[in-house]
Design an enzyme around this catalytic site. Structure first.
Site, PDB file in Angstrom:
ATOM      1  N   LYS A   1      20.343  22.292 -13.641  1.00 16.65           N
ATOM      2  CA  LYS A   1      21.572  22.958 -14.092  1.00 16.65           C
ATOM      3  C   LYS A   1      21.635  24.354 -13.506  1.00 16.65           C
ATOM      4  O   LYS A   1      20.597  24.961 -13.245  1.00 16.65           O
ATOM      5  CB  LYS A   1      21.570  23.069 -15.626  1.00 16.65           C
TER       6      LYS A   1
ATOM      7  N   ASP B   1      30.871  22.273 -14.417  1.00 15.16           N
ATOM      8  CA  ASP B   1      30.526  22.270 -15.842  1.00 15.16           C
ATOM      9  C   ASP B   1      31.566  23.177 -16.508  1.00 15.16           C
ATOM     10  O   ASP B   1      32.679  23.314 -15.988  1.00 15.16           O
ATOM     11  CB  ASP B   1      29.080  22.762 -16.030  1.00 15.16           C
TER      12      ASP B   1
HETATM   13  N1  GLU Z   1      28.329  19.157 -16.010  1.00 16.21           N
HETATM   14  C1  GLU Z   1      28.394  17.759 -16.299  1.00 16.21           C
HETATM   15  C2  GLU Z   1      27.311  17.390 -17.307  1.00 16.21           C
HETATM   16  O1  GLU Z   1      26.869  18.202 -18.080  1.00 16.21           O
HETATM   17  C3  GLU Z   1      28.383  16.901 -15.042  1.00 16.21           C
HETATM   18  C4  GLU Z   1      27.147  17.016 -14.191  1.00 16.21           C
HETATM   19  C5  GLU Z   1      27.250  16.297 -12.857  1.00 16.21           C
HETATM   20  O2  GLU Z   1      28.253  15.656 -12.604  1.00 16.21           O
HETATM   21  O3  GLU Z   1      26.287  16.413 -12.090  1.00 16.21           O
HETATM   22  O4  GLU Z   1      26.933  16.254 -17.422  1.00 16.21           O
END
Ligand code: GLU
Length: 403
Positions: free
Chosen positions: A96, A136
């Site tokens: 992340k 996100d």
């Molecule tokens: N931010 C989204 C999550 O928390 C998507 C992450 C992604 O697609 O890699 O799952």
């Protein structure tokens, strides 16, 4: 949620997974923590990328722009991504990123500069076979396009698979824009079938990409949305909200609270309404010991990451509330990100129906496996989900000879 709390929860469920302390440490500890300080127009912004686990594939997970972002939060979110990709059964790990910034205070040019700087700070550590970011909270397809462009400029070649959630014009996937919500609807439909939920009234806390699309899709699936909220407050109408008009109000006035045909409710009250389904779709820690006992919903669909604290989980479990946990409920986003990456890697692009069909299959299979683990047990649905996800990551660690 603090990473410390996650570790306490892991310790609690370790005996159920059958892991020892050493294995637990491996599961909890991120492989790499990257930090930088970005600067735009004289203002400084802390920036992060946490690479949690890559035993099942390249690190994968979004980048958040929010004033509340700090290393502890990014670390928790990175950990959940590793579990989420395992739950969705996509060959990816977890990571992340984030920037501590209120993007609403920056101009478009400043946001572009900030996004490009994030890539300049971390580009050596990301890539289609290393670590693949995505959107996100408060990050958009446009930002993903800037980031991909910066990355390709730095490495001197095309690499659309470096990032997902891109606009269609530069290698995005159909359905990615609604994927988090759509995956959640598929999971909810499975759960509703299991517990024979008759009344289908819904309250949605948070009206960003996930919450707004969930509202639209749930109406199409025969649910009645009686309340929604955003950061400024909430609205309630027992006979159901006209979601298209609410969306119009939100886009014209920046908040749902200006919608005329409803009563105002606070962000706290919306959680306690007499609905059958509650959908937290914004940030962490909204369902806590303070309000858990007053929640009347039969099902909680966690489209947000980490909306329920472990203490609140215990209360909800005692009260017979079925919590469909974030790492399952919102896994539709990363699942279609995976499909986007596959399309980028093969150069062959899929039709919308094909993406939806594959997404549904992934979500239903994941739900069924967890339901089988959960049925007849003392523990709650989240614990069952964690047990399966952790076992899967450990298996990959084991065959690699890392544990
Ligand atoms: N931010 C989204 C999550 O928390 C998507 C992450 C992604 O697609 O890699 O799952």
């Amino acid at each position: 949620m603090t990473f410390e709390k996650i570790k306490l929860f892991l310790e609690k469920i370790a005996p159920l997974v059958g892991v020892d302390e050493n294995q637990l440490t491996i599961i909890a500890t991120p492989n790499k923590i990257l930090e930088a300080e970005l600067e735009v127009n004289g203002k400084k912004y802390p920036a992060y990328r946490v690479q949690h686990n890559n035993s099942r594939g390249p690190y994968k997970g979004g980048i958040r722009y929010h004033p509340g972002v700090d290393l502890d939060e990014v670390q928790s979110l990175a950990f959940w991504m590793s579990l989420k990709t395992a739950v969705a059964d996509v060959p990816l790990g977890g990571g992340k990123g984030g920037i501590t910034v209120n993007p609403k205070e920056l101009s478009n040019d400043e946001l572009q500069e900030l996004s490009r700087q994030w890539v300049r700070a971390f580009y050596k550590h990301i890539g289609p076979t290393k670590d693949i970011p995505a959107p996100d909270v408060y990050t958009t397809p446009q930002m993903m396009a800037w980031m991909m462009d910066e990355y390709e400029t730095l490495i001197g070649e095309k690499a659309p698979g470096v990032i997902t959630g891109k606009p269609l014009a530069v290698g995005g996937s159909l359905v990615r824009d609604i994927a988090t919500a759509l995956g959640g609807v598929y999971v909810l439909e499975e759960a509703v079938g299991k517990i024979n939920l008759i009344e289908k009234t819904v309250a949605i806390q948070g009206f960003g990409n996930a919450g707004m699309n969930a509202a639209k899709l749930l109406v199409e699936h025969g649910y009645k949305i009686v309340a929604v909220s955003d950061s400024k407050g909430g609205i309630y109408n027992a006979s159901g909200l006209d979601i298209d008009s609410v969306i119009k109000t939100k886009s014209e006035t920046k908040s749902v609270v200006n919608y005329a045909d409803a009563e105002k409710v606070s962000n706290e009250e919306i959680l306690k309404l007499g609905v059958s389904v509650l959908v937290p779709s914004a940030l962490e820690n909204v369902i806590t010991v303070e309000n858990a006992a007053e929640i009347k919903a039969k099902i909680i669909l966690e489209l947000a990451n980490g909306p329920t604290t472990p203490e609140a989980d215990e209360i909800l479990h005692q009260n017979g509330v079925l919590v469909l946990p974030d790492i399952l409920a919102n896994a539709g986003g990363v699942t279609v990100s995976y499909f986007e990456w596959v399309q980028n890697n093969t150069g062959l692009y899929w039709k919308a129906d094909e993406v939806k069909e594959r997404l549904k299959e992934k979500m239903v299979v994941a739900f069924d496996k967890i339901w089988a683990e959960y049925s007849g047990k003392e523990y709650d649905f989240r614990t069952a989900t964690y047990i399966l996800a952790i076992k899967k990551i450990l298996e990959a660690e084991k065959v690699r000879g890392r544990v």
